[in-house]
Enzyme design. Structure first.
Site, short mmCIF file in Angstrom:
data_model
loop_
_atom_site.label_atom_id
_atom_site.label_comp_id
_atom_site.label_asym_id
_atom_site.label_seq_id
_atom_site.Cartn_x
_atom_site.Cartn_y
_atom_site.Cartn_z
N ASP A 335 47.85 -23.68 0.58
CA ASP A 335 46.65 -22.95 0.55
C ASP A 335 46.77 -21.68 1.34
O ASP A 335 47.22 -21.47 2.60
CB ASP A 335 45.74 -23.70 1.31
CG ASP A 335 44.16 -22.89 1.00
OD1 ASP A 335 43.13 -23.83 0.36
OD2 ASP A 335 43.91 -21.87 1.58
N ILE A 336 46.67 -20.47 0.74
CA ILE A 336 46.62 -19.08 1.37
C ILE A 336 45.73 -18.91 2.48
O ILE A 336 44.47 -19.43 2.15
CB ILE A 336 46.55 -18.12 0.35
CG1 ILE A 336 47.51 -18.07 -1.01
CG2 ILE A 336 46.68 -16.69 1.07
CD1 ILE A 336 47.26 -17.28 -1.91
N GLU A 378 43.32 -20.44 -4.34
CA GLU A 378 44.55 -20.15 -4.05
C GLU A 378 45.29 -21.26 -3.49
O GLU A 378 45.92 -21.09 -2.05
CB GLU A 378 44.15 -18.93 -2.84
CG GLU A 378 42.93 -18.78 -2.12
CD GLU A 378 42.41 -20.25 -1.32
OE1 GLU A 378 41.94 -21.18 -2.06
OE2 GLU A 378 42.52 -20.13 -0.09
P1 GH3 Z 1 41.08 -20.43 4.63
O1 GH3 Z 1 42.38 -19.96 5.59
O2 GH3 Z 1 40.64 -21.49 5.48
O3 GH3 Z 1 41.98 -21.17 3.57
O4 GH3 Z 1 40.19 -19.45 4.21
P2 GH3 Z 1 40.23 -18.98 2.68
O5 GH3 Z 1 39.15 -17.86 2.97
O6 GH3 Z 1 41.34 -18.84 2.12
O7 GH3 Z 1 39.08 -20.24 2.12
P3 GH3 Z 1 38.00 -20.13 1.41
O8 GH3 Z 1 38.14 -21.54 0.50
O9 GH3 Z 1 36.81 -19.99 2.16
O10 GH3 Z 1 38.11 -19.10 0.22
C1 GH3 Z 1 38.99 -19.02 -0.83
C2 GH3 Z 1 38.73 -17.78 -1.53
O11 GH3 Z 1 39.76 -17.50 -2.70
C3 GH3 Z 1 37.32 -17.80 -2.38
C4 GH3 Z 1 37.28 -17.10 -3.58
O12 GH3 Z 1 36.60 -16.18 -3.87
C5 GH3 Z 1 38.91 -16.83 -3.45
N1 GH3 Z 1 39.41 -17.19 -4.91
C6 GH3 Z 1 39.61 -18.36 -5.55
N2 GH3 Z 1 40.04 -18.13 -6.72
C7 GH3 Z 1 40.33 -16.89 -6.85
C8 GH3 Z 1 41.19 -16.16 -7.79
O13 GH3 Z 1 41.63 -16.37 -9.03
N3 GH3 Z 1 41.33 -14.74 -7.47
C9 GH3 Z 1 40.96 -13.97 -6.44
N4 GH3 Z 1 41.18 -12.57 -6.25
N5 GH3 Z 1 40.04 -14.85 -5.69
C10 GH3 Z 1 40.00 -15.95 -5.78
MG MG Z 2 42.61 -20.58 1.66
MG MG Z 3 41.28 -22.58 -0.25
#
Ligand code: GH3
Ligand code: MG
Ligand code: MG
Length: 457
Positions: A335-336, A378
């Protein structure tokens, strides 16, 4: 079909006809013999009357000894008559009309019945042949009335003609009978051929066949009846021919219907074949579409990595393989870190590009046998078959470092990107879900412990 009994009766009737014919032939050949003998005597009676007459008589005798034909007898009788006139003895050898039974001038030693007696015998013999009864009666009448000296020539000619008529008629009837029987045999064998064909035909024609058989049977019954009641060969022939024509007509109709049905079947079969071919190509087309969709489904369109759908089926396969061969299998979730922030800071498109960049790093740095997929926003999964946890930890850390050091940039400015990973090795008794849940827990712990690290459980 004619029954066996009917067939037997047909044969009996045929034999009967042949017997009748043979009997008639015998009767007539006896008559012919009598006529020859009488004519011979007649010629002998005229012999010795003169040279030309003797030669003419010899010719008549030769004709009578050889095959009797109309032109031959006609020629020799003509010769005889001419000779009688030349010798000028016609008046002498011919009995006077007014004196029936008067003796002729006969050569010494020759048989001596009078010419008239001989003629009467001939005419009587002729009268026995049914078709000539009236001719014989007319000739007899002329004998009774008396024949003039010049009347003998036409009289002898008529007598000769009558004999020839008997012989010819006999021959003609024989030929006709043979021809007729030949025709019947041919038609019956044709009929049999059709019947055999019909017997070998398919179930679908059963109804028509039964109908045909019934009418043929009826025709055969009538035929059989007519054979028993026909007075003579000619009327039997006509009736038999009519019946056979009817049967032939029915066979023709049956065949026409059959051919139509066959053509219809052929048409339907071809249509069906075409439909099946169409359906097949449609199915092939659909198969190709499905395959294309399937392969599309296997790939994540954003990153080009394997999709969640591909991951699910691959996980199941690897899990089964692990169960069967007891080879190690390690599961890792990635997970990013703080991706939300990156999105917020550089925009969603930049986020997408980053996702693609991360996926590329995995694609270029993972081992060939490892399976990499994007399973969520991610989040990624890396399956490491034939790999124990310790080795997997090393691989994972290398990947994590590769991302950390990738030097992502946005509009020239560096964008620091890190990723966290949770790993676990499949353990005895594990389900795929249990291993996932453990790896997820390990990831949580990695996040908890400050991110940019790999935790193994
Ligand atoms: P953490 O280090 O705890 O993982 O924090 P995080 O911010 O990575 O975790 P969180 O789950 O809060 O946020 C993930 C975000 O990824 C939320 C969403 O907007 C973004 N995201 C999800 N799918 C996509 C995508 O396909 N493209 C883009 N640009 N953003 C995405
Ligand atoms: Mg993340
Ligand atoms: Mg995540």
């Amino acid at each position: 079909m004619a029954s066996a009994a009917q067939e037997q009766q047909w044969k009996d009737r045929y034999r009967e006809l042949v017997r009748d014919f043979e009997e008639k032939e015998r009767e007539w050949s006896a008559l012919e013999k009598a006529l020859r003998a009488a004519a011979g005597k007649l010629a002998l009676a005229a012999m010795g009357q003169g040279k030309a007459l003797d030669a003419a008589v010899d010719a008549v005798l030769a004709t009578l000894r050889s095959d009797l034909t109309a032109p031959r007898l006609d020629a020799s009788v003509s010769g005889l008559v001419r000779a009688l006139q030349v010798e000028g003895v016609a008046g002498e050898i011919v009995p006077p009309v007014s004196a029936p039974g008067a003796a002729m001038a006969l050569p010494p030693g020759a048989a001596s019945p009078s010419l008239e007696t001989l003629f009467r015998q001939l005419v009587a013999a002729l009268g026995q042949a049914t078709p000539l009864t009236h001719v014989a009666a007319a000739l007899e009448l002329r004998l009774d009335d008396g024949v003039s000296a010049t009347g003998w020539e036409p009289f002898i000619r008529e007598l000769a003609d009558a004999v020839i008529q008997v012989v010819d008629s006999l021959q003609q009837q024989r030929e006709e009978l043979e021809k007729f029987l030949e025709q019947i045999t041919h038609q019956l064998s044709e009929f049999e051929r059709w019947t055999t064909w019909q017997e070998g035909a398919a179930q679908s024609r059963r109804d028509d066949s039964v109908g045909l058989e019934r009418s043929v049977q009826a025709e055969m019954r009538s035929l059989h009846q007519e054979m028993n009641t026909s007075p003579d060969l000619v009327s039997l022939k006509t009736k038999v021919q009519a019946r056979i024509d009817t049967v032939a007509q029915q066979l023709l109709t049956f065949r026409t219907v059959e051919e139509r049905r066959h053509a219809e079947n052929e048409k339907r079969t071809n249509e069906l074949r075409r439909e099946v071919a169409k359906l097949k190509s449609k199915t092939d087309e659909l198969g190709q579409i499905v395959a294309a969709q399937e392969s599309r489904l296997m790939i994540d369109s954003l990153t080009g990595a394997h999709s969640r759908y591909a991951y699910e089926s691959r996980l199941e396969e690897e899990f089964q393989r692990w169960q069967r061969h007891a080879q190690p299998l390690t599961f890792s979730i990635w997970d990013i870190d703080s991706f939300k922030k990156i999105n917020d800071e550089y925009g969603h498109d930049a986020g997408d590009r980053l996702l693609r960049g991360v996926a590329d790093i995995f694609a270029h740095n993972k081992r060939a046998e490892d399976f990499f997929a994007r399973i969520g926003g991610e989040e990624f999964v890396l399956l490491l078959p034939m790999t124990v946890l310790e080795t997997a930890r090393g691989v994972a850390d290398k990947l994590r470092q590769a991302i950390e050091t990738a030097a992502f940039r946005h509009h020239g400015a560096p964008v620091p990107v890190t990723i966290s990973c949770g790993l676990t090795e499949f353990r005895p008794g594990d389900t795929a879900a249990a291993a996932y849940e453990r790896a997820d827990r390990a990831l949580y712990q990695a996040k908890e412990s400050g991110r940019n690290c790999c935790v193994a459980l």
